[in-house]
Design a protein around this motif. Structure first.
Motif, PDB file in Angstrom:
ATOM      1  N   THR A 241       0.827  -1.210   0.000  1.00 62.05           N
ATOM      2  CA  THR A 241       0.000   0.000   0.000  1.00 62.05           C
ATOM      3  C   THR A 241       0.859   1.258   0.000  1.00 62.05           C
ATOM      4  N   LYS A 242       1.855   1.280   0.902  1.00 62.27           N
ATOM      5  CA  LYS A 242       2.732   2.446   1.005  1.00 62.27           C
ATOM      6  C   LYS A 242       3.505   2.656  -0.301  1.00 62.27           C
ATOM      7  N   ALA A 243       4.086   1.558  -0.819  1.00 61.05           N
ATOM      8  CA  ALA A 243       4.894   1.651  -2.036  1.00 61.05           C
ATOM      9  C   ALA A 243       4.042   2.104  -3.218  1.00 61.05           C
ATOM     10  N   THR A 244       2.806   1.619  -3.285  1.00 57.12           N
ATOM     11  CA  THR A 244       1.931   2.018  -4.391  1.00 57.12           C
ATOM     12  C   THR A 244       1.703   3.527  -4.391  1.00 57.12           C
ATOM     13  N   HIS A 245       1.439   4.087  -3.212  1.00 53.72           N
ATOM     14  CA  HIS A 245       1.226   5.533  -3.130  1.00 53.72           C
ATOM     15  C   HIS A 245       2.480   6.312  -3.512  1.00 53.72           C
ATOM     16  N   LYS A 246       3.629   5.885  -2.923  1.00 53.04           N
ATOM     17  CA  LYS A 246       4.877   6.598  -3.209  1.00 53.04           C
ATOM     18  C   LYS A 246       5.245   6.499  -4.686  1.00 53.04           C
ATOM     19  N   CYS A 247       5.104   5.305  -5.239  1.00 54.51           N
ATOM     20  CA  CYS A 247       5.584   5.073  -6.597  1.00 54.51           C
ATOM     21  C   CYS A 247       4.630   5.649  -7.640  1.00 54.51           C
TER      22      CYS A 247
END
Lengths: 85, 89
Positions: free
Chosen positions: A31-37
């Motif tokens: 979830t975190k990586a999806t938002h950042k990326c």
């Protein structure tokens, strides 16, 4: 239910708890990586994901995972050293 | 994730082995949750516009400092609050 759990039930419970923790941790990472990326790689969303968008997303996800691993290592070490003081 | 002991007495069902196990798992969950928050924050501070093929040495130093100084800051502020509390009553 006041009976103690049997050995096999205990093993199963422990395994389930560990598994659920691992799943939750992985979901949080994704979830975190999806938002950042998404923010990093998709500046202007077009009608489809281009190859360069995909390359950027893949690279970003890998670096986010590296970053998480680095952070948790530093954090754990620092906590342990702090407790020894 | 938390196990609330108030409405069910876990010790009736769980022997001390399992209680220890759950305590360790809770600590692990808490550690992972903190690591996610720190990763989020330190990523914004240390990673540039575009991801590279690997984390370079400079970025790793930035991440290390970011995590360590956050913990220092948190300890510093707690100690300062304690000092203020003890001097005011």
């Amino acid at each position: 239910m006041t009976d103690k759990l049997s050995g096999a039930q205990k093993d199963e419970l422990m395994q389930q708890v560990q598994q659920q923790l691992a799943v939750a941790n992985f979901q949080e990472l994704v979830t975190k990586a999806t938002h950042k990326c998404y923010k990093m790689c998709i500046a202007k969303p077009g009608s489809s994901l281009s190859t360069s968008d995909q390359n950027c997303l893949a690279m970003c996800m890998d670096r986010y995972t590296d970053t998480y691993n680095h952070v948790i290592r530093v954090y754990t070490t620092k906590l342990q050293n702090g407790l020894q003081r | 994730m938390s196990f609330d002991n108030s409405d069910t007495d876990l010790s009736a069902v769980l022997d001390s082995d399992l209680q220890d196990f759950i305590q360790v798992q809770q600590q692990k969950a808490q550690l992972q949750s903190s690591a996610h928050k720190l990763t989020d924050m330190c990523w914004d501070r240390c990673i540039g516009e575009r991801p590279g093929a690997r984390l370079d040495a400079k970025t790793e130093v930035c991440l290390t400092n970011c995590v360590e100084r956050f913990l220092d800051a948190s300890i510093f502020l707690v100690q300062r609050l304690q000092k203020n509390l003890s001097s005011h009553g």
